[in-house]
Structures are given as C-alpha cells and as structure tokens.
Design a protein around this motif. Structure first.
Motif, short mmCIF file in Angstrom:
data_model
loop_
_atom_site.label_atom_id
_atom_site.label_comp_id
_atom_site.label_asym_id
_atom_site.label_seq_id
_atom_site.Cartn_x
_atom_site.Cartn_y
_atom_site.Cartn_z
N LYS A 95 0.68 -1.19 0.18
CA LYS A 95 0.04 0.10 0.04
C LYS A 95 0.79 1.30 0.06
O LYS A 95 1.84 1.41 0.82
CB LYS A 95 -1.05 -0.04 1.19
N ARG A 149 -7.31 -0.60 8.33
CA ARG A 149 -8.20 -0.25 7.42
C ARG A 149 -8.42 -1.12 6.39
O ARG A 149 -9.30 -1.00 5.58
CB ARG A 149 -7.84 1.43 6.94
N ALA A 158 -10.51 -3.74 7.38
CA ALA A 158 -11.75 -3.63 7.54
C ALA A 158 -12.53 -3.00 6.14
O ALA A 158 -13.80 -2.63 6.31
CB ALA A 158 -12.02 -2.20 8.66
N MET A 159 -11.81 -2.89 5.31
CA MET A 159 -12.39 -2.66 3.72
C MET A 159 -12.67 -1.32 3.52
O MET A 159 -13.71 -0.79 2.74
CB MET A 159 -13.33 -3.54 3.36
N LEU A 160 -11.78 -0.60 4.39
CA LEU A 160 -12.02 1.11 4.11
C LEU A 160 -11.09 1.62 3.25
O LEU A 160 -11.26 2.67 2.62
CB LEU A 160 -11.90 1.85 5.52
N THR A 161 -9.98 0.86 2.85
CA THR A 161 -9.13 1.15 1.89
C THR A 161 -8.48 -0.17 1.08
O THR A 161 -8.64 -1.22 1.75
CB THR A 161 -8.08 2.04 2.44
N GLN A 162 -8.24 -0.06 -0.17
CA GLN A 162 -7.73 -1.34 -0.64
C GLN A 162 -6.34 -1.05 -0.87
O GLN A 162 -5.72 -0.43 -0.87
CB GLN A 162 -8.35 -1.21 -2.16
N ARG A 188 -17.10 -8.40 5.32
CA ARG A 188 -17.34 -7.20 6.35
C ARG A 188 -18.39 -7.68 7.46
O ARG A 188 -18.40 -7.12 8.74
CB ARG A 188 -18.09 -6.19 5.63
N SER A 242 -15.45 -3.53 13.76
CA SER A 242 -14.43 -2.37 13.91
C SER A 242 -14.44 -1.26 14.65
O SER A 242 -15.77 -0.68 14.56
CB SER A 242 -13.98 -1.93 12.53
N LEU A 296 -12.36 2.04 15.09
CA LEU A 296 -11.12 2.86 14.66
C LEU A 296 -11.12 4.06 15.21
O LEU A 296 -11.83 4.28 16.23
CB LEU A 296 -11.27 2.95 13.01
N SER A 314 -12.03 7.33 15.00
CA SER A 314 -13.05 8.15 15.19
C SER A 314 -14.22 7.23 15.59
O SER A 314 -14.43 6.15 15.15
CB SER A 314 -13.34 9.00 14.14
N MET A 366 -17.30 7.46 14.72
CA MET A 366 -18.08 7.43 13.45
C MET A 366 -19.47 7.15 13.61
O MET A 366 -20.30 6.16 13.39
CB MET A 366 -17.91 6.06 12.74
#
Lengths: 224, 248
Positions: B17, B53, B56-60, B81, B86, B88, B90, B92
């Motif tokens: 990444k 992340r 958690a599949m918030l970024t690839q 998911r 998760s 993280l 914040s 959210m």
C-alpha cells in the motif's frame, strides 16, 4: 431484493430523521430557490406573456442552483462525523449506500419543491397544479438526486468542494433542466401530455441512465 | 481428502500500500490463527492503522491478497465485512441521533433480528445503558467510543478490529474494554488491536506483531516472555527498515 430495499429505506429514513432535527438541507434548498424567485419577480416586468415565457426557466434554474447547496450539505454531514466510513463497514454492497443516499436527497428536493412550487405559482401568476407538473417534478428530482449524490461524493473530500460540485453537477444535468423547462412551459401554456411527451421521455431516460451509471461509479469513488 | 489445517482468521499475502510516493506497506505477509488476541505494534507511520483499514475494507491494497476466515476481501467484500466488527480512531456516529438510534440504524444495515433485545444486551456489555437515549453530541468521547464498540459487537463478529481503542478512555472504560476483549477470547473469537501503550498491549495479548519498514518485523506468540525483544523492535522508526533481530 426485499433486504436491499429495506437497507436503502433505512439510509433514506436516517437522512430524513437527521434533516427533521437540523433542517439544514431543506431550508437551504427552499430558501435559496425562494430568494431567486422573489428577486426575478421584482426585477422583471411580469406581464402574463413574459411570466409564461421566462417563468419555467427561472423556476428550474433556481431549483438547480439551490439543489447544489443542499446536496453539498447532505454529503458533508457524512464526512464530518466520518459516518460514511461507518456505512462502508456494513456488510452491504456499496451501490445500496448510493441508492440510500440518493433516496434521502430525492426526499429533500421533493419537500423543497412542495414549498417552492406554490410560491412560484403565486409570484408568476401561473397555473402549475396539474398532473403533468407532478410528473416533471418527480422526474427532475430523481435526476438531480442521482447525479447530485454521485458528484457530492466525488467532491466532498476536495478542499474547494463548494466550487467543485456545481462545476461537475450543472453541466451534466443541463439536458434534464432543458426537459424540465420545456415541459413546464407546455404546462403553463395549458398544453396536453402529448405535446410534452418527448421531453418527459428524455427526462425518464436521463434518470435511468444516471441511476445505473452513478450506482456503478459510486462504489469506485468510495474506495480511496 | 479432508484438510485438517486450521483456517487462519487473517491471511495477508504480499500486501503493498502506497500513499502517493510514500510506501506504507511493502509486501507484508501475515497469518493470524483464530481465537487469539493479537496486538499490532509499531512506531508512528509503521502501517498499523493502514493494515487495519485494509482489513476493515475502508481502503484497498495496491497489490497482494487478504482473506478473513477464508473469505477473500476482493471477491466477497460484504461477506468479509459481516465477519468483522471495527472500532477505529473516530467513533463514526451520527451526532444528532441518540446512541440507541445509532445502534438501531446500524443494526438494520447488518439485517439483525430482535434489535431491541440485542441493543439492551450489547449496551449492558459495554456499560452505556444510562446514556443510550442521549444524543451522541452530548456524550463524552469515552462514552462515544463505548457506543462505537457496541456497534462493532452487535452482530457478534468473528473478528474484532480495534485501532488504539484505549485512546481517550478513562481507566474504568479501559478496564471494561479489557473485559470485552477477554470475553471475546474465551468465546474463541479473534481480536486484532493496535496500541501505543505497549505494556498494556503485551499484558492482554496472546500474540504480538511488530510492524517495521512496511513488513512484519517481529512476531511473537509469547509476548510476556519476549518483552525485551519486542520493545527493541518497537522502537525502530520506519526509516530504519525491518527488524533484523537482536544485535550480536
């Protein structure tokens, strides 16, 4: 299918609940549109013929510009609290998030139109309460919300998002605005469904194409 | 032939990444067995949060593959998911909704049944019963984090991802968090957490993984015994590259 519809409705209903508490989006859209209508009413010498000529254009230009303000706000709320990421954590496909957010925006624009149209009818002294106008309004609100949701998602992380959204949104919805203006023009001149059918078909085709394309593109926007 | 191998909770292979010119993960390989509490350690910029992340599949990831309990993230994201909860950095949460409204909303996205009962149970688990009907905006950061933890636990995920969960929490909240983690371990679930409070992390973890130079620098299945080596690897900055073992 039922599960997917329930998820879309959940997201739309949540946006509606937040809007009922904050009144950020509807007040911004309706307030801005009403101001534009009032300004044009006073700046033009509105005879019945001029009202019929310019009224439809003023109405939809006002709604389009006001819509940009509301769409910006509707998506900014998700980013400020990082709640967009919370939606992304859920085990649902990303296009359902798009459809849910678009449903919320559709409801806001529709509520704003419910406020704006009677005022437009009074200020311009035009008859707009016809079934044809309902169809035009719904088709335009669907198109605005689908394109607007996509571009709001694209521009929300950009520093100059207030500038970026109108730059992306308005050129793309121009065919839809044209269809809405032409159809409304037929309505205020008392013409029938058949006279405006080509414009309604254009608006319907626009909606179908942009719902499908936007739902597809939206998933890629969310990832990074 | 029936395979008797235990399926890893997390299986990451050659994960890369980059953020622009900055390489954060450089071909990371990591396989974590199920039923353990793993603490991810590393200095700032080591890639801990980025790895979480990605999980958690918030970024690839730019390249490489990641699977959770055998489900490839690239092939079936929603299923992966569904296995994961998760918390993280914040919380959210929707600030103008109450804790209960937030939990009800997210329960509907997870298509959960008996939502009222579920919320009552999870709220008791994390100790937010008394503030459940207050708007999130009015809650302290600690209580907001607890609501976020309740959201992550509601669907009873097999893998719990926690990114510096103790940050902003008072000692009572940290103690409750430790209880939740312990309950999870006893139920055979997997927890992966990052922390900068290394001593605390080593105390509650079954396994420690130190990231350095964008790869796994050190992995220990007995963090208590390997404390000195782990601390040495942890103190490396990202620029110093991967951990090369104790100096001769």
């Amino acid at each position: 299918m039922r599960d997917s519809l329930a998820v879309i409705w959940s997201i739309g209903r949540k946006d509606l609940l937040l809007e009922l508490r904050n009144k950020d989006v509807v007040v911004a859209v309706a307030g801005f549109a009403l101001l534009v209508l009032v300004i044009f009413t006073f700046s033009l010498n509105l005879t019945p013929d001029i009202a019929k000529l310019v009224g439809p254009g003023v109405l939809w230009a006002a709604v389009a510009f006001a819509g940009v303000t509301g769409l910006n706000r509707a998506f900014a709320l998700e980013v400020e609290g990082n709640t967009l990421e919370a939606l992304m954590l859920a085990p649902i496909s990303r296009d359902l998030i798009f459809l849910g957010k678009a449903l919320g925006n559709f409801l806001f624009i529709t509520v704003a139109l419910v406020v704006v149209l009677p005022v437009f009818a009074v200020l311009f002294n035009l008859v707009v309460f016809r079934w044809e106008m309902l169809a035009i309004s719904l088709l335009t609100a669907i198109g605005f919300s689908s394109v607007g949701t996509l571009f709001a998602a694209m521009s929300v992380r950009v520093r100059a998002r207030e500038v970026m959204l109108p730059l992306l949104f308005l050129p793309v919805v121009t065919p839809l605005i044209m269809a809405a203006v032409e159809s409304t023009s037929h309505v205020v001149n008392g013409r029938s469904w058949s006279d405006m059918s080509q414009w309604l078909q254009l608006a319907a085709a626009f909606d179908v194409v942009f719902i499908v394309v936007s739902a597809f593109v939206f998933q890629h926007i969310l990832e990074d | 032939m029936v395979s008797t191998a235990i399926q890893p909770a997390i299986d990451a292979r050659k994960v890369v990444k980059n953020f622009g010119e900055t390489a954060v993960l450089r071909g990371l390989d990591l396989s974590l067995p199920p039923g353990e509490v793993t603490v991810l350690l590393g200095s700032n910029g080591a890639g801990k949060s980025t790895l979480l992340r990605i999980l958690a599949m918030l970024t690839q990831a730019d390249s490489g593959s990641v699977s959770i309990y055998g489900v490839d993230l690239a092939e079936d994201g929603p299923a992966a998911r569904g296995l994961t909860g998760s918390v993280l950095h914040s919380p959210m949460l929707y600030a103008d909704m109450t804790g209960r409204e937030n939990l009800m909303f997210f329960a509907s996205l997870y298509r959960l049944q008996n939502i009222d009962e579920l919320i009552a149970r999870t709220a008791a688990q994390v100790g937010i019963e008394s503030t459940l009907d207050d708007r999130v905006r009015t809650l302290s950061h600690g209580f907001q984090k607890r609501v976020a933890l309740a959201r992550a636990l509601m669907h009873d995920p097999r893998l719990l991802l926690l990114d510096e969960p103790e940050s902003g929490l008072d000692s009572q909240s940290v103690s409750r968090l430790d209880d939740v983690i312990d309950e999870y371990r006893k139920a055979g679930r997997t927890v992966v957490m990052t922390t900068h409070i290394v001593e605390h992390g080593l105390e509650i973890a079954d396994r420690a993984v130190v990231l350095s130079g964008g790869v796994v620098g050190l992995e220990s299945s007995s963090p208590g015994q390997d404390r000195a080596v782990i601390l040495a690897a942890y103190s490396l900055s990202p620029e110093q590259g991967p951990w090369q073992g104790p100096a001769a």
